[in-house]
Design an enzyme around this catalytic site. Structure first.
Site, PDB file in Angstrom:
ATOM      1  N   ILE A  63       0.316  -1.388  -0.110  1.00 56.88           N
ATOM      2  CA  ILE A  63       0.340  -0.303   0.019  1.00 56.88           C
ATOM      3  C   ILE A  63       1.036   0.986   0.362  1.00 56.88           C
ATOM      4  CG2 ILE A  63      -1.959  -1.040   0.524  1.00 56.88           C
ATOM      5  CD1 ILE A  63      -1.594   0.311   3.384  1.00 56.88           C
ATOM      6  N   ASN A  89      -6.523  -3.562   5.900  1.00 55.82           N
ATOM      7  CA  ASN A  89      -6.401  -3.809   7.292  1.00 55.82           C
ATOM      8  C   ASN A  89      -4.705  -4.155   7.627  1.00 55.82           C
ATOM      9  OD1 ASN A  89      -5.678  -6.138   9.848  1.00 55.82           O
ATOM     10  ND2 ASN A  89      -4.345  -6.478   8.106  1.00 55.82           N
ATOM     11  N   PHE A  94       5.673   1.263  15.801  1.00 60.12           N
ATOM     12  CA  PHE A  94       6.575   1.745  16.084  1.00 60.12           C
ATOM     13  C   PHE A  94       6.466   0.523  17.584  1.00 60.12           C
ATOM     14  CE2 PHE A  94       8.417   4.011  12.507  1.00 60.12           C
ATOM     15  CZ  PHE A  94       9.004   3.681  12.093  1.00 60.12           C
ATOM     16  N   VAL A  96       6.487   0.744  21.533  1.00 68.75           N
ATOM     17  CA  VAL A  96       7.365   2.079  22.532  1.00 68.75           C
ATOM     18  C   VAL A  96       8.754   2.009  22.846  1.00 68.75           C
ATOM     19  CG1 VAL A  96       6.603   2.776  24.758  1.00 68.75           C
ATOM     20  CG2 VAL A  96       5.562   1.140  23.284  1.00 68.75           C
ATOM     21  N   GLN A 105       9.368   8.032  12.874  1.00 67.06           N
ATOM     22  CA  GLN A 105       8.507   7.579  13.464  1.00 67.06           C
ATOM     23  C   GLN A 105       6.977   8.191  12.381  1.00 67.06           C
ATOM     24  OE1 GLN A 105       7.781   6.063  16.669  1.00 67.06           O
ATOM     25  NE2 GLN A 105       9.737   5.747  17.679  1.00 67.06           N
ATOM     26  N   TYR A 193       0.984   6.717  16.019  1.00 66.19           N
ATOM     27  CA  TYR A 193      -0.078   6.036  15.548  1.00 66.19           C
ATOM     28  C   TYR A 193      -1.621   6.426  15.513  1.00 66.19           C
ATOM     29  CZ  TYR A 193      -2.099   1.226  15.878  1.00 66.19           C
ATOM     30  OH  TYR A 193      -3.079  -0.109  15.094  1.00 66.19           O
ATOM     31  N   GLY A 194      -1.361   6.637  16.791  1.00 65.79           N
ATOM     32  CA  GLY A 194      -2.439   7.580  17.017  1.00 65.79           C
ATOM     33  C   GLY A 194      -3.139   8.721  15.490  1.00 65.79           C
ATOM     34  N   LYS A 197      -4.219   6.840  12.658  1.00 69.83           N
ATOM     35  CA  LYS A 197      -5.619   6.485  13.403  1.00 69.83           C
ATOM     36  C   LYS A 197      -6.662   7.316  13.570  1.00 69.83           C
ATOM     37  CE  LYS A 197      -4.135   1.649  12.650  1.00 69.83           C
ATOM     38  NZ  LYS A 197      -4.676   1.548  11.479  1.00 69.83           N
ATOM     39  N   ARG A 231      -3.039 -10.326  20.170  1.00 69.20           N
ATOM     40  CA  ARG A 231      -1.913 -10.724  20.289  1.00 69.20           C
ATOM     41  C   ARG A 231      -1.269 -10.946  18.349  1.00 69.20           C
ATOM     42  NH1 ARG A 231      -4.819 -13.760  23.765  1.00 69.20           N
ATOM     43  NH2 ARG A 231      -5.116 -15.651  22.633  1.00 69.20           N
TER      44      ARG A 231
END
Ligand code: NAP
Length: 276
Positions: A63, A89, A94, A96, A105, A193-194, A197, A231
């Site tokens: 993608i 999906n 990264f 933490v 990042q 990341y937040g 999203k 998981r």
């Protein structure tokens, strides 16, 4: 051209995407495409499903690569005249503890999670057939990430009027602000990341609105969702859900029956519409 219904899942050689393909192979009445950026990883995953007695087809898809997205688009157009189900999906995060500079990042994470997902949508949404279903996999982190935004940014992200261009400008600005180390001063939270999203979730709302405006009669339902804490290589072994459990909400949205008029333009968790 084949009339067989077709479903495509991005980033599905492992993790939640793989479990979504597994569930669709059992429940979707048509061809299910497992896609992966790496062909051998993708084909190994298809072989694994075959051992379970399930038949998934494979197509390469990175993608991050517009050429790869367009090759899939052309393939779907020629072979099926479009597609019926799209599950976005593919995503990265990264760890933490990763010491990669935050600006790097931010650029890398936004490139795949927001801009890559958007490029897939730009190329494939016009091909989605009437009664099609589109699922964009987001995350529960959007709640804390949004709370970490300035009031001004929160208002923009929550607006029912925000356009795709405005959203793209905001996501681009976040990456630029991290490079200048001014992102916190500019009202951004400290999570690439937040933010990526938040971008996926707001993009989904905008796309659903556009479908209402331009293709109302086509009954396409498009939503974002959080799979839960699952998981996988991304979340690690301590997460609470198995990949198959994580696949439940995306699969529910991908298989909404043809007489359903919702959810549409919503964000769901555990098959339930969330307010945020
Ligand atoms: P995962 O096990 O790391 O799998 C991610 C998948 O995305 C892999 O197949 C990966 O391919 C693929 N991918 C990454 N970049 C790609 C690209 N440029 N093009 C195509 N495929 C690409 O992660 P996961 O936990 O299953 O996550 C799946 C989705 O759920 C992601 O969007 C993630 O953000 C979201 N999510 C996960 C959790 C969780 O708890 N696990 C929670 C909330 C949301 P490679 O194998 O080639 O790297």
């Amino acid at each position: 051209m084949s009339n067989t219904p077709v479903a495509v899942v991005t980033g599905s050689n492992k993790g939640i995407g793989f479990a979504i393909v597994r569930a669709l192979c059992k429940q979707f009445p048509g061809d299910v495409y497992l896609t992966a950026r790496d062909t051998s990883r993708g084909q190994e995953a298809v072989a694994k499903l075959q051992e379970e007695g399930l038949r998934a087809l494979f197509h390469q898809l990175d993608i991050d690569d517009l050429q790869s997205i367009r090759a899939l688009r052309n393939f779907l157009k020629e072979k099926y005249g479009g597609l019926n189900v799209l599950v976005n999906n593919a995503g990265i995060a990264f760890k933490v503890k990763d010491t990669t500079p935050f600006a790097v990042q931010a650029e890398v994470t936004l490139k795949t999670n927001f801009f890559g997902t958007r490029n897939v949508c730009t190329e494939l949404l016009p091909l989605v057939k009437p009664y099609g279903r589109v699922v964009n996999v987001s995350s529960m982190v959007i709640n804390s990430a949004l709370r970490g935004c300035s009031q001004e940014l929160q208002q923009k992200f929550r607006s029912d009027m925000i356009t795709e261009d405005e959203l793209v400008k905001l996501m681009t600005k976040f990456v630029e602000d991290t490079k200048k180390s001014v992102h916190e001063k500019e009202g951004w939270p400290n999570t690439a990341y937040g933010v990526s999203k938040i971008g996926v979730t707001v993009l989904s709302k905008i796309q659903a609105r556009m479908l209402n405006e331009k293709r109302k009669g086509d009954h396409i339902l498009l939503n974002s969702c959080c799979p839960g804490w699952v998981r996988t290589d991304m979340a690690g072994p301590n997460a609470t859900k198995s990949p198959d459990e994580g696949a439940e909400t995306p699969v529910y949205l991908a298989l909404l029956p043809s007489d359903a008029d919702g959810p549409h333009g919503q964000h769901l968790s555990d098959k339930t519409v969330q307010t945020w």
